[in-house]
Design a protein around this motif. Sequence first.
Motif, PDB file in Angstrom:
ATOM      1  N   PRO A 443       0.789  -1.365  -0.001  1.00 21.14           N
ATOM      2  CA  PRO A 443      -0.001   0.228   0.177  1.00 21.14           C
ATOM      3  C   PRO A 443       0.913   1.131   0.170  1.00 21.14           C
ATOM      4  O   PRO A 443       1.760   1.324   0.655  1.00 21.14           O
ATOM      5  CB  PRO A 443      -0.792   0.039   1.375  1.00 21.14           C
ATOM      6  CG  PRO A 443      -0.145  -1.276   2.173  1.00 21.14           C
ATOM      7  CD  PRO A 443       0.547  -2.189   1.282  1.00 21.14           C
ATOM      8  N   ASN A 444       0.430   2.117  -0.948  1.00 19.42           N
ATOM      9  CA  ASN A 444       1.316   3.284  -0.842  1.00 19.42           C
ATOM     10  C   ASN A 444       0.867   4.377   0.232  1.00 19.42           C
ATOM     11  O   ASN A 444      -0.399   4.973   0.189  1.00 19.42           O
ATOM     12  CB  ASN A 444       0.962   4.062  -2.249  1.00 19.42           C
ATOM     13  CG  ASN A 444       1.664   5.498  -2.513  1.00 19.42           C
ATOM     14  OD1 ASN A 444       2.475   6.000  -1.612  1.00 19.42           O
ATOM     15  ND2 ASN A 444       1.581   5.945  -3.650  1.00 19.42           N
ATOM     16  N   VAL A 445       1.773   4.604   1.305  1.00 20.59           N
ATOM     17  CA  VAL A 445       1.536   5.512   2.367  1.00 20.59           C
ATOM     18  C   VAL A 445       2.512   6.611   2.373  1.00 20.59           C
ATOM     19  O   VAL A 445       2.776   6.766   3.473  1.00 20.59           O
ATOM     20  CB  VAL A 445       1.220   4.561   3.695  1.00 20.59           C
ATOM     21  CG1 VAL A 445       0.206   3.875   3.779  1.00 20.59           C
ATOM     22  CG2 VAL A 445       2.488   3.808   3.691  1.00 20.59           C
ATOM     23  N   ASP A 446       2.926   7.040   1.526  1.00 19.94           N
ATOM     24  CA  ASP A 446       4.041   7.989   1.482  1.00 19.94           C
ATOM     25  C   ASP A 446       3.820   9.254   2.039  1.00 19.94           C
ATOM     26  O   ASP A 446       4.585  10.115   2.497  1.00 19.94           O
ATOM     27  CB  ASP A 446       4.376   8.362  -0.065  1.00 19.94           C
ATOM     28  CG  ASP A 446       5.085   7.175  -0.696  1.00 19.94           C
ATOM     29  OD1 ASP A 446       5.542   6.349  -0.113  1.00 19.94           O
ATOM     30  OD2 ASP A 446       5.060   7.112  -1.914  1.00 19.94           O
ATOM     31  N   LEU A 447       2.488   9.599   2.205  1.00 20.86           N
ATOM     32  CA  LEU A 447       1.832  10.939   2.836  1.00 20.86           C
ATOM     33  C   LEU A 447       1.738  10.720   4.277  1.00 20.86           C
ATOM     34  O   LEU A 447       1.312  11.675   5.087  1.00 20.86           O
ATOM     35  CB  LEU A 447       0.655  11.294   2.039  1.00 20.86           C
ATOM     36  CG  LEU A 447       0.647  11.784   0.651  1.00 20.86           C
ATOM     37  CD1 LEU A 447      -0.717  11.926   0.187  1.00 20.86           C
ATOM     38  CD2 LEU A 447       1.752  12.772   0.427  1.00 20.86           C
TER      39      LEU A 447
END
Length: 651
Positions: A443-447
């Motif tokens: 999952p993309n949780v870069d923020l």
Amino acid sequence: MLKCRTVWRKLAPLARASSTLCRQNVRRTGLHNARIPAHVPGAHMATGPAGGGGENQLYVLLVGATCLGGAIYAYRTVKGDQQRYEERIAEIASRPHRRTQQATASVQMETPAAETVETESVPESEPQAAPLSEEPSPVVPDAETAASSEAPEPIQAEGLTTEQPSPALPPHAPYLLIGGGTASFAAARSIRARDPGARVLIVTDEPDLPYMRPPLSKELWFSDDPTVTETLRFKQWNGKERSIYFQPPSFYITPEELSTAENGGVAVLSSKKVVHMDVRGNKVKLDDDTEISYDKCLIATGGIPRNLQVIDRAEEEVKQKTTLFRKIDDFRTLDKVSRNIKSITVIGGGFLGSELACALGRRSQDSGLEVIQMFPEKGNMGKVLPEYLSNWTTEKVKTEGVKVISEALVKSVTCKDDQLEIKLKDGRLIKTDHVVAAVGLEPNVDLAKSAGLEVDSDFGGYRVNAELQARSNIWVAGDAACFYDIRLGRRRVEHHDHAVVSGRLAGENMTGANKPYWHQSMFWSDLGPDVGYEAIGIVDSSLPTVGVFAKATAKDTPKAATEESGTGIRSESETEDVASSPVASSISAPAETHKDDYGKGVIFYLRDKVVVGIILWNVFNRMPIARKIIKDGEEHADLNEVAKLFNIHED
């Protein structure tokens, strides 16, 4: 008219001065005669002829000329305004057609001269992309969007995006959606349905408009259209043609128009990435340092394909011969590669790996391409299916032209003589030309860091409540959301139907609905047009299972199911509104049997004697029943009786 008033203000002092001078002359005459004259002589200007007649005529001419000039100016202004109004209406009406011409021109510029003639011969009118689901589209009152809903859909081609060379980005978006996938589009449509005048801005790092991902690993590979990688149109199992794009470009407004659009709309800002979130200030920063403020924000950033560590640490030449399959560009790359090499290896035995292996295997029957699928489990989809069904599925994949290597743990991948050498931990060595790594999604949780959002340590993804809210004015949907399922507990789901349902719910809650996530989303997978299954809930092969099977008929295939339901994305026909159980079959259901042919059946997954997951194997259009069983959460003494609800023993 405003300019006419300005001219009058400039001339009025002169007229008043002339009038004052005339009155002064009259007073002087009266004083000289020592009495008030019985007859007041005509007032005149000092520079006029004797008797005053000339001054009076000049005054009248001056006032008359002013009035005449003002009238002429007013007439021209009104006429000009009317002409500009008509031009604006004509411009709005022609906008969809102009965009179509621009898109066609873009395709023609990128096409060699020899192919241009063929492009021009394609009819302009093509079917419009089908909507996201069977539910009605939101009411969009503005004339431009209403007109565009009937406009023909242009051919989607590489490089066709909504990005402008120098876009004047809106400084503020009432509804800001980060991510351009299924969840974002579902949220945008839900917002517009509840708030028809809403202004919605979708920011995506992809160059394409919102599209559905399932056909990238399914139907697109079975298309007989040689230009399918450019058009991205495909025939569903039921024979109907469709585009992977949810809507054509004419459905959207440009980001420049968002701030001034009278009736709102949905704009897509493509090839831009949000790199920072200021939660307190309600604003985000893009990768070009542009800042956009918002009232409500949705994070639907999806996920990033995982790679094998041995490939990440390998030399650059190995990485160049490896595909991580997720986006449109990955489909185009793999399609091109598979037509120009002799051997390709898919690493991964899950949904994506199995679908791609079967699709490439079908192609290999005509091209002679060697297709290898390897995975660490004993059988295909071993983490999901019971062992006996996993073994049966493995044999089915082999019949599709795939060489299957089970219990394969990759030790190293090197490049030698322009070929990849995959060395397994048990000593086996596989040589191939290209590798497809289909080993899961991160999952993309870069923020999370800049926004101060919590990431779940067990499932990954942004941790949200039952209303999909992470913080005040921030919601999360799709693959990146770790939500609280009020029936099954904390979960994170990576499937199309979940993206649709969670995006729709998040959009509703962004407009004040405050609804909990109670819908049990489903997912499906097809091993070609003849074998497919649909699943719901927690399907984990480590859980106890009970399977009930029957002999399949000609109608028990994915192709037959889509012909009956009229849709290719099967979740679109699976709505809670039709969750009424049919009359149970009077034929007694046999107990679970491990025979060689599992034509069709139902597999129940149990936790503490309660059904928490169900797989419908070649059984279609029965998902509302399965959803109701899980929602009830009851213990069942005899699951054979429960299986009767699905009528799997009907002829």
